[in-house]
Each structure stands twice: as C-alpha cells, then as structure tokens.
Design an enzyme around this catalytic site. Sequence first.
Site, PDB file in Angstrom:
ATOM      1  N   VAL A 147       1.412  22.767  13.470  1.00 38.11           N
ATOM      2  CA  VAL A 147       1.880  22.419  14.817  1.00 38.11           C
ATOM      3  C   VAL A 147       1.783  23.646  15.722  1.00 38.11           C
ATOM      4  O   VAL A 147       2.288  24.718  15.384  1.00 38.11           O
ATOM      5  CB  VAL A 147       3.347  21.925  14.798  1.00 38.11           C
ATOM      6  N   ILE A 151       1.720  29.565  17.562  1.00 38.94           N
ATOM      7  CA  ILE A 151       3.152  29.676  17.904  1.00 38.94           C
ATOM      8  C   ILE A 151       3.975  29.364  16.643  1.00 38.94           C
ATOM      9  O   ILE A 151       3.797  28.308  16.048  1.00 38.94           O
ATOM     10  CB  ILE A 151       3.547  28.653  19.008  1.00 38.94           C
ATOM     11  N   LYS A 220       2.051  15.758  15.497  1.00 36.52           N
ATOM     12  CA  LYS A 220       2.814  17.013  15.551  1.00 36.52           C
ATOM     13  C   LYS A 220       4.257  16.738  15.972  1.00 36.52           C
ATOM     14  O   LYS A 220       5.193  17.343  15.442  1.00 36.52           O
ATOM     15  CB  LYS A 220       2.138  17.978  16.531  1.00 36.52           C
ATOM     16  N   GLY A 317      -7.732  27.026  17.874  1.00 33.29           N
ATOM     17  CA  GLY A 317      -8.721  28.094  17.823  1.00 33.29           C
ATOM     18  C   GLY A 317      -8.598  28.880  16.536  1.00 33.29           C
ATOM     19  O   GLY A 317      -7.573  28.857  15.868  1.00 33.29           O
TER      20      GLY A 317
HETATM   21  P1  NAP Z   1     -13.604  22.302  10.199  1.00 32.24           P
HETATM   22  O1  NAP Z   1     -14.148  23.389  11.041  1.00 32.24           O
HETATM   23  O2  NAP Z   1     -14.230  20.966  10.279  1.00 32.24           O
HETATM   24  O3  NAP Z   1     -13.641  22.799   8.678  1.00 32.24           O
HETATM   25  C1  NAP Z   1     -13.339  21.964   7.614  1.00 32.24           C
HETATM   26  C2  NAP Z   1     -13.844  22.615   6.356  1.00 32.24           C
HETATM   27  O4  NAP Z   1     -13.522  21.785   5.232  1.00 32.24           O
HETATM   28  C3  NAP Z   1     -15.369  22.826   6.308  1.00 32.24           C
HETATM   29  O5  NAP Z   1     -15.646  24.127   5.873  1.00 32.24           O
HETATM   30  C4  NAP Z   1     -15.844  21.813   5.264  1.00 32.24           C
HETATM   31  O6  NAP Z   1     -16.943  22.252   4.505  1.00 32.24           O
HETATM   32  C5  NAP Z   1     -14.635  21.745   4.373  1.00 32.24           C
HETATM   33  N1  NAP Z   1     -14.582  20.520   3.582  1.00 32.24           N
HETATM   34  C6  NAP Z   1     -14.572  19.250   4.017  1.00 32.24           C
HETATM   35  N2  NAP Z   1     -14.516  18.399   2.981  1.00 32.24           N
HETATM   36  C7  NAP Z   1     -14.480  19.167   1.873  1.00 32.24           C
HETATM   37  C8  NAP Z   1     -14.428  18.895   0.500  1.00 32.24           C
HETATM   38  N3  NAP Z   1     -14.407  17.645   0.048  1.00 32.24           N
HETATM   39  N4  NAP Z   1     -14.398  19.923  -0.372  1.00 32.24           N
HETATM   40  C9  NAP Z   1     -14.423  21.188   0.082  1.00 32.24           C
HETATM   41  N5  NAP Z   1     -14.474  21.529   1.386  1.00 32.24           N
HETATM   42  C10 NAP Z   1     -14.509  20.518   2.259  1.00 32.24           C
HETATM   43  O7  NAP Z   1     -12.058  22.095  10.477  1.00 32.24           O
HETATM   44  P2  NAP Z   1     -11.012  23.140  11.100  1.00 32.24           P
HETATM   45  O8  NAP Z   1     -11.083  23.093  12.583  1.00 32.24           O
HETATM   46  O9  NAP Z   1     -11.119  24.445  10.419  1.00 32.24           O
HETATM   47  O10 NAP Z   1      -9.634  22.421  10.725  1.00 32.24           O
HETATM   48  C11 NAP Z   1      -9.129  22.429   9.413  1.00 32.24           C
HETATM   49  C12 NAP Z   1      -7.705  21.855   9.439  1.00 32.24           C
HETATM   50  O11 NAP Z   1      -6.901  22.688  10.282  1.00 32.24           O
HETATM   51  C13 NAP Z   1      -7.614  20.451  10.047  1.00 32.24           C
HETATM   52  O12 NAP Z   1      -6.635  19.736   9.358  1.00 32.24           O
HETATM   53  C14 NAP Z   1      -7.173  20.697  11.487  1.00 32.24           C
HETATM   54  O13 NAP Z   1      -6.441  19.629  12.012  1.00 32.24           O
HETATM   55  C15 NAP Z   1      -6.289  21.905  11.301  1.00 32.24           C
HETATM   56  N6  NAP Z   1      -6.136  22.741  12.492  1.00 32.24           N
HETATM   57  C16 NAP Z   1      -7.251  23.121  13.182  1.00 32.24           C
HETATM   58  C17 NAP Z   1      -7.089  23.961  14.283  1.00 32.24           C
HETATM   59  C18 NAP Z   1      -8.271  24.397  15.107  1.00 32.24           C
HETATM   60  O14 NAP Z   1      -8.053  25.004  16.167  1.00 32.24           O
HETATM   61  N7  NAP Z   1      -9.520  24.153  14.667  1.00 32.24           N
HETATM   62  C19 NAP Z   1      -5.815  24.397  14.645  1.00 32.24           C
HETATM   63  C20 NAP Z   1      -4.705  24.000  13.903  1.00 32.24           C
HETATM   64  C21 NAP Z   1      -4.885  23.164  12.828  1.00 32.24           C
HETATM   65  P3  NAP Z   1     -18.394  22.486   5.187  1.00 32.24           P
HETATM   66  O15 NAP Z   1     -18.205  23.641   6.127  1.00 32.24           O
HETATM   67  O16 NAP Z   1     -19.301  22.825   4.066  1.00 32.24           O
HETATM   68  O17 NAP Z   1     -18.732  21.219   5.901  1.00 32.24           O
HETATM   69  N1  HSE Z   2      -7.249  19.843  17.594  1.00 36.03           N
HETATM   70  C1  HSE Z   2      -6.003  20.512  17.649  1.00 36.03           C
HETATM   71  C2  HSE Z   2      -5.675  20.851  19.082  1.00 36.03           C
HETATM   72  C3  HSE Z   2      -6.036  21.755  16.815  1.00 36.03           C
HETATM   73  O1  HSE Z   2      -6.578  20.836  19.918  1.00 36.03           O
HETATM   74  O2  HSE Z   2      -4.511  21.134  19.383  1.00 36.03           O
HETATM   75  C4  HSE Z   2      -4.694  22.413  16.700  1.00 36.03           C
HETATM   76  O3  HSE Z   2      -3.837  21.637  15.927  1.00 36.03           O
END
Ligand code: NAP
Ligand code: HSE
Length: 454
Positions: A147, A151, A220, A317
């Site tokens: 969440v 922060i 969230k 990010g």
């Molecule tokens: P992302 O860039 O799509 O990365 C997901 C990763 O998971 C990729 O490296 C992918 O592998 C891997 N993956 C998917 N299926 C898999 C499997 N079966 N076995 C092993 N690896 C697998 O996602 P992200 O933005 O980093 O977000 C990850 C989580 O953090 C999500 O739940 C999101 O809601 C949360 N989150 C994201 C942010 C943000 O700003 N991006 C902020 C807070 C929370 P490949 O690279 O090989 O495809």
């Molecule tokens: N997709 C989410 C957002 C990532 O834009 O807030 C952080 O949880």
Amino acid sequence: MNLARQTKSELKNGSMRKTKLAIVGLGTVGSGVAKLLLDHGDRTARHAGRTLWLEKAVVRDLEKPRDVELPTGLLTADVNDVYDDPEIEVVAHLVGGLEPARTIMLRLLESGKDVVTANKALLAEHGPELFTLARRLGRTIAFEASVAGGIPIITNISQCLSANAIESLEGILNGTSNFILTQMDRLGTPYQAAVAEAQRLGYAEADPAMDVDGTDAAQKLAILAHLAFGAQVAWQDIPRVGIEQLEPDDLRYASQLGYAIKLLAEAKLVDGKLDLHVSPTLIQRRTPLAEVQDAFNAVRVVGDAVGPVFYHGQGAGQMPTASAVVADLIDTAVGRTRLTFETLEPFSTTSPPRVSLRNSDELPGRYYFRLRVKDHPGTLSAITGVFGKHQLSIASVIQHERNEATSPGGETDIVPLVIMSHEGAEGAARAVAEGIEALGVVRDSVTRLRVKTP
Ligand code: NAP
Ligand code: HSE
C-alpha cells in the site's frame, strides 16, 4: 561485478552472520530490490546486523533483458531452486496478479520461508488463507510495499499509531491514476497517452484497468481498513468509481471552480459504522491532497490522541517500492516482523470484525454533475425539478453559450451544463443522476463526482 560487490560487502563485514534471500519476480520492483541488495550490501548489513545475501532471483523468461546486473548463477526460471534450498530463509515475492502468485506464496510458506510481498491484489483477495497458513506453519508475511509504495503507512497504522482509535483515513492510493490526472490537468495530455506513459514508467499494474477503474485503490483501502478499524471487508464490497469516465472538460470545469480532481479513497467511522469508498473527487486547490502530483500518494489519518497526521511520498515506481520491500526484508531477517505478526495477527479469521459497513446510500457528500443537454426551453427547469424531487439542493450552475468550444463542430444543439450540489446523501445524488437521464434531454450519461468537504 555485482558479485564482487556482494562479496566485498561480506568480507568487509567479517564474521557477520549471513541471511540468504531470494527474489521471485524480477520486474520493475524486483529489479529495484536486487539493486539495493547488491549495490548497498554495507547499508543493509549495518541495519540488519548481518549480511543479506541474495542467493536466487526467479523469473519466467531467462532471455528477457533486465535493468539490473546480476552475478552469474543467480538468475533462474525454476522456482523449485528456491523451494528446495533450505538455506534460503526469506523471499521477496514480487509476482503480480492472483495466480500463480497465490500458489507460489503458499509453496514458499510450506517450504519454510518467511515472505515479503508487494502484491495487494493477492492480500485483498486471499489474505485470510495466506496468513492462516503462515501462522499455522510459524512463518511470517510482511507487506509494507503493498500500500502506497514508499510511504511506510502499514507500519505507521499498525505500530506507530497503536495508542489511537483511528477516526478516519483518506488518501490518494493509486500512483498511476494520479499520474494520469496530473498529466491531463497540467499538460493537457490525452488520457490514453498518459496511461501509456504510466506503463512505460513502471507505475501501472500488468492490467492497467485495475489502476484506472478503482480496483487497486479499493484493494489497498480494504487492507488499510482492516489494520486501522478491524474491518473485514471484501474489496469488491467497497463502492468504487474509476477515472476512466473523466473527460478533459471535467478537469477544466473543476479548475474553473477552484478544484483539482483526484482518485480519493476514504474510510470514516460515523456512529460506530464505517463509510468506505473510492471515487474521483473534486478537492479544493491549495489544500495538501489537491497538491499531490504525478505518481505520488498521500494518506491523512486522524487518531483520537494524535489528531491528524499526513503522509506524502512516491506511491509507485521501482526504487520507492523497493525501499519498502528491503525494509521488510531487514525486519524479517532480524525478527521484528515476527513480533508484530504474532501480536497484531493481521488477517486473522478468529477475531471478529470490530466494525460493520455503513449503507453506501447514506454516505454524505457534495456532488458535481456534468451533463450535455439540449439547448431548448424548459430543459433547465426539468433538470432542477429532479434535484427538488430528491431533496438535493443546488449550490451553483454553469452553462456556457453554444459555440465552437462547447459544441465542437457546431452541428448539434447540445451544450454542457455543470451543477454543484450542497451536501446530500449518496443515494439521493444517484437518484438525481438517474432521474435526469430518464428525462430524455441529455446526450450521453450524467457524470457525477464527489466533492470533498473540509
Ligand atoms: P512486473 O514488472 O510485471 O514484474 C513481475 C515479475 O514477475 C516479472 O519479472 C516476471 O517474470 C515475474 N513472474 C511472473 N510470473 C512468474 C512465475 N510464474 N514465476 C516466476 N516469475 C514470474 O511487476 P511489478 O511492477 O514489479 O509488480 C510486482 C508486484 O508489486 C505486483 O503485485 C504489483 O502490484 C506490486 N507493486 C508494484 C509497484 C510498481 O510501482 N510497479 C508498486 C507497489 C506494488 P518475467 O520478467 O520473466 O516476465
Ligand atoms: N499500480 C500501482 C499504482 C502500483 O499505480 O499505485 C503501486 O501499488
């Protein structure tokens, strides 16, 4: 090169204990976590009192380019390399979505690992199942990054403010939608272009519809409402409206009236019942929430002892989110997570909910209505009659003359009309919008937005 750095940090720290870690999911967030662990081993070792040793990083596709340089042998596409390695104690679970994310987390716990996750969708959907299993197996799950990105709102609500009864909580919890609204408002960027830019910058979920339709913010809010109020609410039961229906005109009219539009998530205790909702909201400019820009998030919490507290920081990010994940990895490695996990019992299915939800029709609020109406005699009085019928008082009306700006192409007899209401109930505001649409004098549907009252 990174291996040398990790080794150098370990050598420098002499006989310091080593905790072996893995990352499952090396995308936007996972790569940031790897960078912090590999490039700043001395810093994490100083805070953890031990070397945090990155042993494995699991991905789906070994061929995909990564924006982090990894030591040889660290990357694998086989998650069994983590399950089957008894020396790996803590795992950063950074795979998004529900499946296979859920199965992976269950298997990690069953394999004896403590887990740190950023996946709020998974917690909001399967929190009770995952936390029950973790408790039964004597394992922990930490979720600060789930969440508001960087922060530390989970720690603040569940620990730093624990002397308080929380009275209300409101915030901008989705960085992507705030980024999109900022781009549209400040630069006039078209909606689709702003969505694409948020995806390019790594803010958006794999399915960006979840960012813009209010799902991510509701997930969230369900987590925060659980921690702050003891609510056990399915995120699907939180009334939510997204930003997809907004048009540049809405931002323009809001601005003319002195407001910014933000996707606001609110939780407020009223007469012992909890009001919960997520909706695009007009917020008076030059107030702290209205000034939250780009992918920043903000949360305002009111506690009965502390009063109002305001948190502001990057909510999405790579590095802001990695900051929260690595702090959780350190807390888990040193045993702090276990203490809070055992005393606070998040997502417990045995403790009854402390509050119930208020009927959303009773939610009080002021409203902004934007409609395109036929520029004919009697139209305005028919519309104001609907307001009267539902006892919703009108505060102001804006109707511009028909011209090229208000009716592009000039081919129609349609003009835009904006009506601001005084305070009324959500049910009455909905009935007004439906009643106006039934009159047959409006083109398209009525856009109805909440207006934040002080
Ligand atoms: P992302 O860039 O799509 O990365 C997901 C990763 O998971 C990729 O490296 C992918 O592998 C891997 N993956 C998917 N299926 C898999 C499997 N079966 N076995 C092993 N690896 C697998 O996602 P992200 O933005 O980093 O977000 C990850 C989580 O953090 C999500 O739940 C999101 O809601 C949360 N989150 C994201 C942010 C943000 O700003 N991006 C902020 C807070 C929370 P490949 O690279 O090989 O495809
Ligand atoms: N997709 C989410 C957002 C990532 O834009 O807030 C952080 O949880």
